[in-house]
Motif scaffolding. Sequence first.
Motif, PDB file in Angstrom:
ATOM      1  N   GLN A   1       0.826  -1.206   0.000  1.00 41.56           N
ATOM      2  CA  GLN A   1       0.000   0.000   0.000  1.00 41.56           C
ATOM      3  C   GLN A   1       0.862   1.259   0.000  1.00 41.56           C
ATOM      4  O   GLN A   1       0.609   2.198  -0.759  1.00 41.56           O
ATOM      5  CB  GLN A   1      -0.906  -0.011   1.229  1.00 41.56           C
ATOM      6  CG  GLN A   1      -1.797   1.204   1.365  1.00 41.56           C
ATOM      7  CD  GLN A   1      -2.485   1.237   2.712  1.00 41.56           C
ATOM      8  OE1 GLN A   1      -1.853   1.048   3.758  1.00 41.56           O
ATOM      9  NE2 GLN A   1      -3.792   1.455   2.705  1.00 41.56           N
ATOM     10  N   ARG A   2       1.908   1.252   0.804  1.00 37.11           N
ATOM     11  CA  ARG A   2       2.794   2.417   0.889  1.00 37.11           C
ATOM     12  C   ARG A   2       3.446   2.700  -0.471  1.00 37.11           C
ATOM     13  O   ARG A   2       3.536   3.849  -0.908  1.00 37.11           O
ATOM     14  CB  ARG A   2       3.855   2.180   1.959  1.00 37.11           C
ATOM     15  CG  ARG A   2       4.856   3.320   2.110  1.00 37.11           C
ATOM     16  CD  ARG A   2       5.813   3.070   3.257  1.00 37.11           C
ATOM     17  NE  ARG A   2       5.133   3.152   4.546  1.00 37.11           N
ATOM     18  CZ  ARG A   2       5.091   2.164   5.436  1.00 37.11           C
ATOM     19  NH1 ARG A   2       5.685   1.014   5.189  1.00 37.11           N
ATOM     20  NH2 ARG A   2       4.461   2.325   6.576  1.00 37.11           N
ATOM     21  N   LEU A   3       3.885   1.658  -1.142  1.00 37.41           N
ATOM     22  CA  LEU A   3       4.521   1.825  -2.440  1.00 37.41           C
ATOM     23  C   LEU A   3       3.521   2.331  -3.483  1.00 37.41           C
ATOM     24  O   LEU A   3       3.844   3.209  -4.292  1.00 37.41           O
ATOM     25  CB  LEU A   3       5.136   0.503  -2.897  1.00 37.41           C
ATOM     26  CG  LEU A   3       6.420   0.082  -2.156  1.00 37.41           C
ATOM     27  CD1 LEU A   3       6.705  -1.391  -2.376  1.00 37.41           C
ATOM     28  CD2 LEU A   3       7.603   0.933  -2.607  1.00 37.41           C
ATOM     29  N   PHE A   4       2.311   1.808  -3.474  1.00 35.20           N
ATOM     30  CA  PHE A   4       1.320   2.239  -4.449  1.00 35.20           C
ATOM     31  C   PHE A   4       0.882   3.685  -4.225  1.00 35.20           C
ATOM     32  O   PHE A   4       0.646   4.426  -5.185  1.00 35.20           O
ATOM     33  CB  PHE A   4       0.099   1.309  -4.422  1.00 35.20           C
ATOM     34  CG  PHE A   4       0.185   0.209  -5.433  1.00 35.20           C
ATOM     35  CD1 PHE A   4      -0.474   0.298  -6.641  1.00 35.20           C
ATOM     36  CD2 PHE A   4       0.969  -0.912  -5.188  1.00 35.20           C
ATOM     37  CE1 PHE A   4      -0.369  -0.705  -7.585  1.00 35.20           C
ATOM     38  CE2 PHE A   4       1.078  -1.922  -6.111  1.00 35.20           C
ATOM     39  CZ  PHE A   4       0.409  -1.821  -7.323  1.00 35.20           C
ATOM     40  N   LEU A   5       0.803   4.090  -2.972  1.00 37.59           N
ATOM     41  CA  LEU A   5       0.379   5.460  -2.684  1.00 37.59           C
ATOM     42  C   LEU A   5       1.413   6.494  -3.132  1.00 37.59           C
ATOM     43  O   LEU A   5       1.098   7.681  -3.211  1.00 37.59           O
ATOM     44  CB  LEU A   5       0.080   5.616  -1.186  1.00 37.59           C
ATOM     45  CG  LEU A   5      -1.248   5.003  -0.726  1.00 37.59           C
ATOM     46  CD1 LEU A   5      -1.344   5.014   0.797  1.00 37.59           C
ATOM     47  CD2 LEU A   5      -2.433   5.750  -1.351  1.00 37.59           C
ATOM     48  N   ARG A   6       2.629   6.058  -3.442  1.00 42.24           N
ATOM     49  CA  ARG A   6       3.626   6.965  -3.995  1.00 42.24           C
ATOM     50  C   ARG A   6       3.222   7.420  -5.395  1.00 42.24           C
ATOM     51  O   ARG A   6       3.643   8.481  -5.859  1.00 42.24           O
ATOM     52  CB  ARG A   6       5.001   6.301  -4.059  1.00 42.24           C
ATOM     53  CG  ARG A   6       5.599   5.943  -2.709  1.00 42.24           C
ATOM     54  CD  ARG A   6       6.983   5.316  -2.864  1.00 42.24           C
ATOM     55  NE  ARG A   6       7.932   6.260  -3.437  1.00 42.24           N
ATOM     56  CZ  ARG A   6       8.552   6.111  -4.599  1.00 42.24           C
ATOM     57  NH1 ARG A   6       8.298   5.038  -5.348  1.00 42.24           N
ATOM     58  NH2 ARG A   6       9.411   6.998  -5.048  1.00 42.24           N
ATOM     59  N   HIS A   7       2.427   6.599  -6.094  1.00 40.48           N
ATOM     60  CA  HIS A   7       2.121   6.860  -7.495  1.00 40.48           C
ATOM     61  C   HIS A   7       0.625   6.938  -7.803  1.00 40.48           C
ATOM     62  O   HIS A   7       0.255   7.444  -8.859  1.00 40.48           O
ATOM     63  CB  HIS A   7       2.727   5.753  -8.375  1.00 40.48           C
ATOM     64  CG  HIS A   7       4.181   5.514  -8.147  1.00 40.48           C
ATOM     65  ND1 HIS A   7       5.152   6.408  -8.533  1.00 40.48           N
ATOM     66  CD2 HIS A   7       4.842   4.474  -7.559  1.00 40.48           C
ATOM     67  CE1 HIS A   7       6.355   5.921  -8.206  1.00 40.48           C
ATOM     68  NE2 HIS A   7       6.183   4.764  -7.620  1.00 40.48           N
ATOM     69  N   ARG A   8      -0.201   6.435  -6.924  1.00 39.41           N
ATOM     70  CA  ARG A   8      -1.640   6.368  -7.190  1.00 39.41           C
ATOM     71  C   ARG A   8      -2.422   7.217  -6.199  1.00 39.41           C
ATOM     72  O   ARG A   8      -2.010   7.397  -5.043  1.00 39.41           O
ATOM     73  CB  ARG A   8      -2.145   4.926  -7.083  1.00 39.41           C
ATOM     74  CG  ARG A   8      -1.438   3.915  -7.953  1.00 39.41           C
ATOM     75  CD  ARG A   8      -1.949   3.917  -9.387  1.00 39.41           C
ATOM     76  NE  ARG A   8      -1.193   2.970 -10.201  1.00 39.41           N
ATOM     77  CZ  ARG A   8      -1.559   1.710 -10.415  1.00 39.41           C
ATOM     78  NH1 ARG A   8      -2.684   1.249  -9.896  1.00 39.41           N
ATOM     79  NH2 ARG A   8      -0.806   0.925 -11.159  1.00 39.41           N
ATOM     80  N   ALA A   9      -3.586   7.704  -6.634  1.00 38.09           N
ATOM     81  CA  ALA A   9      -4.460   8.485  -5.773  1.00 38.09           C
ATOM     82  C   ALA A   9      -5.002   7.631  -4.629  1.00 38.09           C
ATOM     83  O   ALA A   9      -5.193   6.414  -4.784  1.00 38.09           O
ATOM     84  CB  ALA A   9      -5.619   9.048  -6.584  1.00 38.09           C
ATOM     85  N   ALA A  10      -5.240   8.254  -3.516  1.00 38.68           N
ATOM     86  CA  ALA A  10      -5.734   7.538  -2.335  1.00 38.68           C
ATOM     87  C   ALA A  10      -7.069   6.859  -2.591  1.00 38.68           C
ATOM     88  O   ALA A  10      -7.367   5.803  -2.025  1.00 38.68           O
ATOM     89  CB  ALA A  10      -5.851   8.495  -1.149  1.00 38.68           C
TER      90      ALA A  10
ATOM     91  N   VAL B   1     -15.280  -7.410  -1.048  1.00 38.18           N
ATOM     92  CA  VAL B   1     -15.273  -6.094  -0.416  1.00 38.18           C
ATOM     93  C   VAL B   1     -14.690  -5.088  -1.403  1.00 38.18           C
ATOM     94  O   VAL B   1     -13.623  -5.329  -1.984  1.00 38.18           O
ATOM     95  CB  VAL B   1     -14.426  -6.091   0.878  1.00 38.18           C
ATOM     96  CG1 VAL B   1     -14.286  -4.667   1.420  1.00 38.18           C
ATOM     97  CG2 VAL B   1     -15.055  -7.001   1.922  1.00 38.18           C
ATOM     98  N   PHE B   2     -15.386  -3.970  -1.595  1.00 40.58           N
ATOM     99  CA  PHE B   2     -14.849  -2.854  -2.368  1.00 40.58           C
ATOM    100  C   PHE B   2     -14.335  -1.802  -1.394  1.00 40.58           C
ATOM    101  O   PHE B   2     -15.010  -1.455  -0.421  1.00 40.58           O
ATOM    102  CB  PHE B   2     -15.931  -2.234  -3.262  1.00 40.58           C
ATOM    103  CG  PHE B   2     -16.346  -3.100  -4.407  1.00 40.58           C
ATOM    104  CD1 PHE B   2     -15.562  -3.195  -5.549  1.00 40.58           C
ATOM    105  CD2 PHE B   2     -17.522  -3.828  -4.356  1.00 40.58           C
ATOM    106  CE1 PHE B   2     -15.939  -3.992  -6.615  1.00 40.58           C
ATOM    107  CE2 PHE B   2     -17.915  -4.624  -5.411  1.00 40.58           C
ATOM    108  CZ  PHE B   2     -17.127  -4.713  -6.543  1.00 40.58           C
ATOM    109  N   THR B   3     -13.133  -1.317  -1.657  1.00 35.01           N
ATOM    110  CA  THR B   3     -12.554  -0.296  -0.795  1.00 35.01           C
ATOM    111  C   THR B   3     -11.689   0.619  -1.658  1.00 35.01           C
ATOM    112  O   THR B   3     -11.819   0.635  -2.880  1.00 35.01           O
ATOM    113  CB  THR B   3     -11.751  -0.938   0.361  1.00 35.01           C
ATOM    114  OG1 THR B   3     -11.293   0.076   1.255  1.00 35.01           O
ATOM    115  CG2 THR B   3     -10.580  -1.753  -0.144  1.00 35.01           C
ATOM    116  N   THR B   4     -10.840   1.384  -1.030  1.00 31.61           N
ATOM    117  CA  THR B   4      -9.932   2.267  -1.757  1.00 31.61           C
ATOM    118  C   THR B   4      -8.505   2.004  -1.314  1.00 31.61           C
ATOM    119  O   THR B   4      -8.269   1.364  -0.279  1.00 31.61           O
ATOM    120  CB  THR B   4     -10.289   3.746  -1.523  1.00 31.61           C
ATOM    121  OG1 THR B   4     -10.349   3.988  -0.108  1.00 31.61           O
ATOM    122  CG2 THR B   4     -11.629   4.081  -2.160  1.00 31.61           C
ATOM    123  N   LEU B   5      -7.570   2.506  -2.090  1.00 29.02           N
ATOM    124  CA  LEU B   5      -6.165   2.220  -1.840  1.00 29.02           C
ATOM    125  C   LEU B   5      -5.733   2.660  -0.446  1.00 29.02           C
ATOM    126  O   LEU B   5      -4.990   1.941   0.239  1.00 29.02           O
ATOM    127  CB  LEU B   5      -5.304   2.892  -2.903  1.00 29.02           C
ATOM    128  CG  LEU B   5      -3.803   2.653  -2.840  1.00 29.02           C
ATOM    129  CD1 LEU B   5      -3.478   1.170  -2.941  1.00 29.02           C
ATOM    130  CD2 LEU B   5      -3.099   3.429  -3.965  1.00 29.02           C
TER     131      LEU B   5
END
Length: 317
Positions: free
Chosen positions: A176-185, A203-207
């Motif tokens: 999650q930490r790595l993806f949040l460097r490049h993707r919107a929350a 389950v649907f959620t967000t990053l």
Amino acid sequence: MLVGIGPGSVEHMTQRARDAIAESDVVIGYVTYIKLVADLIEGKEIIRKSMTEELDRAISALDAARAGKKVALISSGDAGVYGMAGPTYEVLFQAGWTPDDPVQIEIVPGASALNSCAALVGAPLTHDFCAISLSDLLTPWPTIARRLDAAALADFVVALYNPKSGRRTRQIVEAQRLFLRHRAADTPVAIVKSAYRRRENIVFTTLDRMADADIGMLSTVLIGNSNTFVRHGVMVTPRGYANKYDLEEGGAAREGERAGRSLSTGLLGWLDGLRQDHAEGASIETLAARHRLPADYIRATLDDTSEAPLAAVEDEA
């Protein structure tokens, strides 16, 4: 026979997989997978192995085949996707096996977890995607982290296999930490547990909330790209038709676009724009930053004048 049994429901198993199990004298597999095909293996010799005994399964299969028995070595999903095909070939080659050996190999494909989970949540894999396992039992974490970072930067839809277990709880947090460097929350995420099995859960959620969800070894995590959306409980990644066609005007091609031809921002159009920008004073570093591409690639592209073959291919499209 290396048999992919699909997600676990008999309805989603291929006919060849069912036939392969029926033909076999011996069925070998992880205890959970054996339970999933219990109705198909009555009267057969069964060899059950634990989660970490993949090589033992392959060795047992080879020993049984050498003894003249027909063997079904089963994997959930597809045997070639994080399944038993790879370990089995490694054991075979170590034992001196060649294609001329009396022991013959057949791989029976099956639907992998990413296919099964995607079907349950909508159409998240309609554009480019990749699969990454978070298991560091056999792969160094820096290798996994580099793949996660690269996939996140490149805007792939990503299916995370083996996201979490009783002992491995931090890997999903690091992902999650790595993806949040490049993707919107608010990037859409779908978490599917036990697809097509008795305890199926979606389950649907967000990053930004992904790591807080109930995730385990039976879960597959689907992380959308920058265009993925969820509407009416359906997760969709657009293929890109709206880039070329006006969907509100009957699908007519947009200005500057032609059906059956590359986008105006496809390779040739992009090359023309790149050269024009560079001729007007944009530096290689500026262009690299603008397009989020390596500077040496931009430089080599500008230096390369061999575009005629590309134009010829374009004219034939």
